[in-house]
Design an enzyme around this catalytic site. Structure first.
Site, short mmCIF file in Angstrom:
data_model
loop_
_atom_site.label_atom_id
_atom_site.label_comp_id
_atom_site.label_asym_id
_atom_site.label_seq_id
_atom_site.Cartn_x
_atom_site.Cartn_y
_atom_site.Cartn_z
CE LYS A 18 3.71 8.39 -0.78
NZ LYS A 18 3.36 9.20 0.31
CB SER A 39 5.75 8.46 3.89
OG SER A 39 4.76 8.68 3.45
CB SER A 70 4.93 12.27 3.00
OG SER A 70 4.81 11.31 3.97
#
Length: 317
Positions: A76, A171, A195
């Site tokens: 990420k 996210s 997330s």
């Protein structure tokens, strides 16, 4: 090969069924073919191929570093990566190239993992759909499945087909999409309030949030320091346990990590589901305070055993 689990591919690499470079090239090719998903912000092709070549040399010498050696992974884009731009999906960090790796990234690389690239997210990880970053929304790979397309055709009347896509959740939606689309075998996400788990559920994969302090936060650009935890996304639970075994443990650069050194996580083999006992909360009308409900359910899938159920409903006003 790309549809196999991490452990299966690791075994294939050791047996010489495929080389790390061949595996890396297959993943890079698929990343380019699925670019429309917008799962990746940065594709680290040169870095990945170089790491794969080094891994291949180790395998030829019989010096594999472990289960992750030669395995394509994604990270990420709110984890610091040395020499690779880290943006948090924000123009504020455009052009920022960290001089160091986040601890979790370094531990993956120390085990020979191959970094395919940095994945998309909500800006600074503040969101739950992976739709609010400056690089655009991440599209759920399941949006392009035959079943979903046929279902949409039955309902749509003159709609633009390109608009009929599903969100990945967030996210960490880019990481979830990357794993779900078979462009890597594991990915790092971050989890503050869901997330990692939320996009995993949206994309049909495994999302795991370790207990706070079990995995180092050093190098993770924070959303909420007291709640952020690096998360793991894989296609099966065994693979998540393998990655956790690499990441977990004390880090002198993060004072909130546990003091004990990390230990490998081994899952017991439970094949007889009739021995599982599953509790299902019984929900009834709202109560003004607390009430204990108890009952029994019949479970045909568990040998028609009756399983006791107890649920505590608490409502505060």
């Amino acid at each position: 090969m790309l549809g196999r689990t991490l452990q299966e591919v690791s075994a294939a690499l050791k047996q010489g069924q495929i080389t790390p470079v061949e595996l890396c090239q297959k993943c890079l090719s698929l990343i380019k073919k699925t670019k429309f998903l917008n799962a990746y912000i940065t594709i680290s092709e040169e870095v990945a191929l170089k790491q794969a070549e080094e891994s291949e040399k180790r395998y030829k010498k019989g010096h594999s570093l472990g289960a992750l050696d030669g395995i394509p992974v994604a990270v990420k884009d709110n984890f610091s990566t040395s020499g690779i731009e880290t943006t948090c999906a924000s123009n504020m960090l455009k052009g920022y190239v960290p001089p160091y790796n986040a601890t979790v990234v370094q531990r993956l690389l120390d085990q020979g993992a191959v970094l395919m690239g940095k994945t998309n997210l909500d800006e600074f990880a503040m969101g739950s759909g992976s739709t609010d970053g400056v690089f655009g929304p991440v599209k759920n790979p399941w949006s392009y499945s035959k079943q979903y397309r046929e279902k949409r055709k039955q309902k749509s009347h003159g709609e633009n087909e390109d608009s009929n896509w599903l969100i990945t959740g967030g996210s960490s939606g880019g990481s979830a999409a990357a794993v779900s689309a078979f462009t890597c075998f594991a990915a790092l996400g971050s989890d503050t309030g869901g997330s990692t788990r939320n996009p995993a559920a949206h994309c049909g994969i495994v999302g795991f949030k370790p207990s706070y302090g079990l995995v180092s936060r050093h190098g993770l650009i924070p959303l909420v320091n007291s709640m952020d935890v690096p998360g793991i996304l894989t296609r099966c639970v065994d693979d998540a346990a393998t990655v956790l075994g690499v990441l977990a443990g004390h880090d002198p650069k993060d004072s909130t990590t546990i003091q004990d050194p990390g230990k490998p996580f081994m899952l017991s083999s439970l094949t007889d589901v009739s021995k599982l006992c599953i509790g299902i909360p019984k929900v009834s009308l709202p109560f003004s305070f607390t009430e204990i409900l108890s009952g029994q359910i019949q479970s045909p899938g568990l040998g028609n055993r009756l399983v006791g159920v107890e649920s505590c409903l608490c409502h505060f006003y």
